[in-house]
Design an enzyme around this catalytic site. Structure first.
Site: not given
Length: 231
Positions: A66-68, A70
């Protein structure tokens, strides 16, 4: 959902001998990067080592990221046997992932499918959504549904057909619905904790060893806007 453990500053939502699923906080990185910050996979390894008094190195396979900024569900494989099975489930799209996003504007339709061609620019770590295929682009498909109108924002539910770099962020921005806090994709101000209001909320798949349905839902971050989604 019953939380298995909150130790190691880690919210474990599901764990058995094969799989561990955690609720990622905003700011955590799933795997190590150039920042040198301690990644989530190392935190999970420490938790496993401590809980089971394991000597030596602990195996942990990273299935997805997951993106940082998120939050939400991240699945890890606890054995080398189960990692390729989980990877296969992702590749064959037999894992259903549902995201929640809080966006600035009402979407053009209450429910729709978005199809774009995304091209990543590594210089600014951003993906650009195009209506037609361009050189170096990848097809991106998602389905969204408007779940709730808040005072100043809108809650969308998103189901992905493809898993492209920054896909949800880029495609929602393209239709004029930047995610709250997401400066990179057009929101006008950042969140105080550098998060964005994008949450990997729910996951469903057939357990690759037990061959039983597994459904996990991640509690929302505790802030006023997310809390309003549950009222």
């Amino acid at each position: 959902m019953k939380v298995v453990s909150n130790s190691f500053n880690l919210q474990v939502l599901y764990e058995d001998n094969h799989i561990i699923i955690v609720n990622k906080r905003a700011g955590d990185i799933v795997q190590g990067d150039k920042t040198g910050d301690k990644p989530l996979n190392d935190v999970v390894k420490g938790y496993i080592k401590n809980k089971y008094n394991k000597p030596g190195n602990v195996y942990l396979g990273t299935v997805h990221r997951l993106d940082r900024p998120t939050t939400g569900l991240v699945i890890f494989a606890k054995t080398s046997k189960v990692l390729p099975r989980l990877n296969k489930l992702f590749l064959s799209k037999d894992i259903k992932k549902t995201y929640w996003a809080i966006v600035k504007n009402a979407p053009p339709k209450n429910e729709d499918t978005l199809i774009n061609w995304l091209k990543k620019n590594p210089k600014n770590n951003k993906s650009y959504a195009h209506p037609k295929e361009v050189e170096g682009s990848k097809k991106a498909i998602l389905h969204y549904k408007l779940l709730k109108k808040l005072d100043n924002y809108f809650l969308l539910e998103i189901n992905l057909e493809t898993g492209r770099h920054h896909q949800i962020r880029s495609q929602l921005s393209q239709i004029g619905c930047p995610i709250k806090g997401d400066l990179k994709y057009g929101f006008d101000r950042s969140n105080k904790d550098a998060s964005i209001h994008l949450h990997a909320r729910h996951i469903e798949f057939i357990h690759p060893v037990k061959n039983e349905p597994l459904t996990v839902t991640a509690p929302l971050p505790d802030d006023a806007i997310w809390n309003a989604c549950l009222v």
